[in-house]
Design a protein around this motif. Structure first.
Motif, PDB file in Angstrom:
ATOM      1  N   VAL B 225      51.293 -29.583  -1.170  1.00 53.01           N
ATOM      2  CA  VAL B 225      50.664 -30.333  -2.732  1.00 53.01           C
ATOM      3  C   VAL B 225      51.751 -31.106  -3.253  1.00 53.01           C
ATOM      4  O   VAL B 225      52.950 -30.789  -3.308  1.00 53.01           O
ATOM      5  CB  VAL B 225      50.224 -29.324  -3.352  1.00 53.01           C
ATOM      6  CG1 VAL B 225      50.039 -29.409  -4.971  1.00 53.01           C
ATOM      7  CG2 VAL B 225      49.243 -28.442  -2.692  1.00 53.01           C
ATOM      8  N   ALA B 245      53.588 -26.027 -11.778  1.00 58.70           N
ATOM      9  CA  ALA B 245      53.117 -26.499 -10.482  1.00 58.70           C
ATOM     10  C   ALA B 245      53.943 -25.652  -9.192  1.00 58.70           C
ATOM     11  O   ALA B 245      53.409 -25.408  -8.342  1.00 58.70           O
ATOM     12  CB  ALA B 245      52.899 -27.793 -10.260  1.00 58.70           C
ATOM     13  N   THR B 337      45.282 -30.439  -2.791  1.00 60.38           N
ATOM     14  CA  THR B 337      45.600 -30.681  -4.229  1.00 60.38           C
ATOM     15  C   THR B 337      46.711 -31.746  -4.377  1.00 60.38           C
ATOM     16  O   THR B 337      47.831 -31.416  -3.956  1.00 60.38           O
ATOM     17  CB  THR B 337      45.643 -29.577  -5.109  1.00 60.38           C
ATOM     18  OG1 THR B 337      44.415 -28.735  -4.703  1.00 60.38           O
ATOM     19  CG2 THR B 337      45.658 -29.758  -6.268  1.00 60.38           C
ATOM     20  N   ASP B 338      46.481 -32.823  -5.048  1.00 63.00           N
ATOM     21  CA  ASP B 338      47.626 -33.599  -5.569  1.00 63.00           C
ATOM     22  C   ASP B 338      47.480 -34.073  -6.923  1.00 63.00           C
ATOM     23  O   ASP B 338      46.216 -34.282  -7.305  1.00 63.00           O
ATOM     24  CB  ASP B 338      47.711 -34.822  -4.478  1.00 63.00           C
ATOM     25  CG  ASP B 338      48.144 -34.356  -3.034  1.00 63.00           C
ATOM     26  OD1 ASP B 338      49.097 -33.829  -2.854  1.00 63.00           O
ATOM     27  OD2 ASP B 338      47.118 -34.414  -2.293  1.00 63.00           O
ATOM     28  N   ALA B 339      48.841 -34.325  -7.401  1.00 62.49           N
ATOM     29  CA  ALA B 339      48.852 -34.755  -9.105  1.00 62.49           C
ATOM     30  C   ALA B 339      49.448 -35.910  -9.353  1.00 62.49           C
ATOM     31  O   ALA B 339      50.472 -36.271  -8.959  1.00 62.49           O
ATOM     32  CB  ALA B 339      48.933 -33.563  -9.852  1.00 62.49           C
ATOM     33  N   THR B 366      49.013 -28.420 -10.586  1.00 63.16           N
ATOM     34  CA  THR B 366      48.141 -28.087  -9.393  1.00 63.16           C
ATOM     35  C   THR B 366      47.887 -26.681  -9.386  1.00 63.16           C
ATOM     36  O   THR B 366      47.001 -26.312  -8.400  1.00 63.16           O
ATOM     37  CB  THR B 366      48.957 -28.623  -8.282  1.00 63.16           C
ATOM     38  OG1 THR B 366      50.175 -27.925  -8.391  1.00 63.16           O
ATOM     39  CG2 THR B 366      49.211 -30.157  -8.148  1.00 63.16           C
TER      40      THR B 366
END
Lengths: 413, 413
Positions: B225, B245, B337-339, B366
């Motif tokens: 992530v 996160a 999942t990536d932010a 995340t």
């Protein structure tokens, strides 16, 4: 083959980000190129047909293979029609907000790389290629040996159209060899680059793909399609629908193969239905009750209840009401398309709820089992599996999805 | 095992037709039975824990295995919560009418039979069993050897609850042996009776299932992530989100593993972020720019950009803007999942559109990558594949669909 897979994966990334207008222009360009190159394509097809005749291929196969100027124009028109479909990619299918203020949405994305393995129909090159591209997917096409030159010519025209719009040539690749090992490589998934395989062709092809593929498959092995005529059926509708479901075209997967008649309607409906079918040139294989109607009826064996004739033949059986009909369909059917004919709304709703088929129909012909008739504007096939795609597989079902989460600095407690 | 598969298939048919109220009552009954049998379940768990200790199993595994009265109450509460979720089966997701008057609708149906293979956490027996049943599916559970007695006791309680509501005991089956051959049989699909397999556990379990399963798999192998801090990021939000996160819980799949910092924000943000992480007890492995911030930073190797630490360790890299960040994520990520953290709406939208992950996040932690946080009321896992299910897999994604076609006598021209 592995290099084709890697190129497809790279092209898929470009396609996933391509604006809707670019994909539309690419497909309109492909349609125009097919029309502009009609002489070359028809000549290539002529070569295929000549070779097929020389090899003693059956006329039925040659009919599927042969292109005429009118048929080729239809191929181009289908590509142009797919170009004008709404773009499924980027469509938000759900959105909601959480108590913490996070806004979530589910949005359609392309599936990735699709492998299509087909037989003699050269139009699949254009149809399947276009639908995959419309949904933002790269595709690797493996056509039949018989239509090798035709598919190559159609493919070359399509590549011209899509590259002119700025999309990568590798968006639609055609396996450039008749080598049968290519099919095995595709069934193995090309080292993880193929996301799904769609077989288009006869039962033996589909069975092989379903048995050997190491990646998901969108397909139906057969359409053992039932029409159940309930005791509350309207006689006139029943006669018209059964005739259409069986005989409009007998070679399509939505054609009826088994007619189940409610025992309570035996006096009123069995003889008229069987006589109508026989008089229309359909062979009837029946149980004892059906045989008693007409000497032309031949006895049905256990095998007949599980047979997809794809011909002017139907199996007919008297069943003891709705439950027996549902039980027969669940035991012998193929979960493709099944219909009930009745004016009893409650019986219809029970049938629609309890029959576990991709398409369940009330008071209409089973031959509507078709992406075009559903309003999907095209289909890559009909799937009877329960994973991801089911029923007519149009552009929308060639997509996946992702979640977008929009915050304003939220952290999780 | 094949007999279990056949029984599951038969139970699936009964479940598919079970009214929503019956499934709700069954799960409330299962929750009540778990509470009523707490002494037996805790005793069985005690036996498992004692055996695990004697076998020298690590304390981390024993912690996942051990139940307390409070934890077991949580297990029962989760089952009761799933009972109260809206029933996904029978929900009409689309409906439309054709020019010929045919009315079509797409309606959710159960998937069929789900296999769940898990490790030491006995609560999966209750969670996975409940979610599958809620969506009208039969389930075959194969728990870990370590939690064999605990899972058996929980399973027995659940079966009591569901049979009291009139649902078949075979709706939730537990493989009654520690024999490892059972896993191989499930991966083979139990002669076509398993529709999908969900592995719950460590990377080696998931890798084996993904490599060997002959049926579709809902899973993620790892969550590599990323959090990308853009030049237009708000410093305060960035510090809070990156800390959360990475460090809220380091063992969850939504925990950040790589921090990418926009080179244009180097002066303003790199040192504060790295110092915050180090001071919070997180080991930092960085590129040259990151190492220059603090002597406690150790050099990152190529391996670090592809590592899921699941620990208080993070890899930090300076990247040359949004494009380089997206490129890094697509090259090294796992599509989980990536932010992006930024106040630049355009940059955020590009990131959300172009990063091909199951979950993409703007300005939030995340660690929200979780079915409960999405509002799904529960999840059987998080999937990174593109087929059928993606992201948190709740009851809704454990369904398939079919088409209902309602006519008034239509035949196809």
């Amino acid at each position: 083959m592995l290099a084709m897979g890697r190129r497809a994966r790279a092209a898929a990334r470009a396609l996933a980000l391509a604006p809707a207008d670019t994909k539309r222009a690419a497909l309109l360009g492909a349609a125009a190129a097919i029309r502009a190159r009609a002489p070359e394509i028809l000549a290539a097809n002529e070569a295929d047909v000549t070779a097929a005749r020389a090899a003693g291929i059956s006329e039925a196969v040659i009919d599927r293979l042969a292109l005429t100027p009118a048929r080729l124009d239809g191929v181009a028109a289908a590509v142009a029609e797919i170009a004008e479909l709404p773009d499924p990619v980027g469509k938000v299918t759900e959105s909601w907000e959480r108590p913490n203020g996070l806004r979530l949405e589910r949005v359609r994305t392309p599936l990735g790389v699709i492998g299509v393995i087909y037989e003699s129909r050269p139009n699949v090159t254009a149809d399947a290629g276009s639908l995959c591209l419309k949904a933002g997917n790269a595709v690797i096409l493996r056509g039949g040996s018989d239509s090798f030159n035709s598919s190559r010519a159609i493919h070359a025209a399509m590549v011209k159209g899509i590259t002119a719009a700025g999309l990568p040539a590798d968006a639609i690749q055609l396996v450039p060899t008749r080598d049968r090992a290519a099919v095995g490589a595709m069934l193995g998934g090309l080292d993880g680059t193929l996301d799904v395989i769609v077989p288009r062709g006869g039962k033996s092809l589909v069975a092989r793909v379903q048995a050997e593929a190491r990646v998901p498959v969108f397909a139906h092995l057969e359409g053992i399609v039932h029409v159940y005529v309930d005791k509350a059926a309207d006689a006139e509708k029943a006669l018209a629908i059964v005739k259409n479901a069986k005989l409009r075209r007998t070679s399509v997967c939505g054609a009826a193969e088994t007619l189940l008649v409610d025992a309570a309607a035996r006096e009123r409906l069995l003889a008229p239905l069987v006589t109508m079918l026989l008089d229309a040139g359909c062979a009837v294989r029946g149980d004892a009750a059906t045989q008693a109607v007409d000497p032309r009826v031949t006895p049905a064996s256990e095998e007949d209840w599980r047979t997809e004739y794809l011909d002017a033949v139907i199996a007919v059986k008297l069943v003891d009401g709705l439950d027996a009909a549902i039980d027969h369909i669940e035991t012998h059917g193929s979960h493709h398309t099944d219909a009930i004919l009745t004016e009893d709304a409650q019986a219809a709703e029970r049938f629609l709820a309890e029959v576990d088929s991709a398409i369940v129909v009330h008071n209409a012909s089973t031959q509507f089992a078709d992406g075009g008739e559903f309003g999907f504007g095209g289909e890559i096939g009909i799937a009877t599996g329960r994973m991801h795609a089911r029923g007519p597989v149009g552009a929308e079902q060639l997509t996946s999805f992702k979640y977008r989460v929009r915050g304003t600095g939220q952290t999780r407690p």
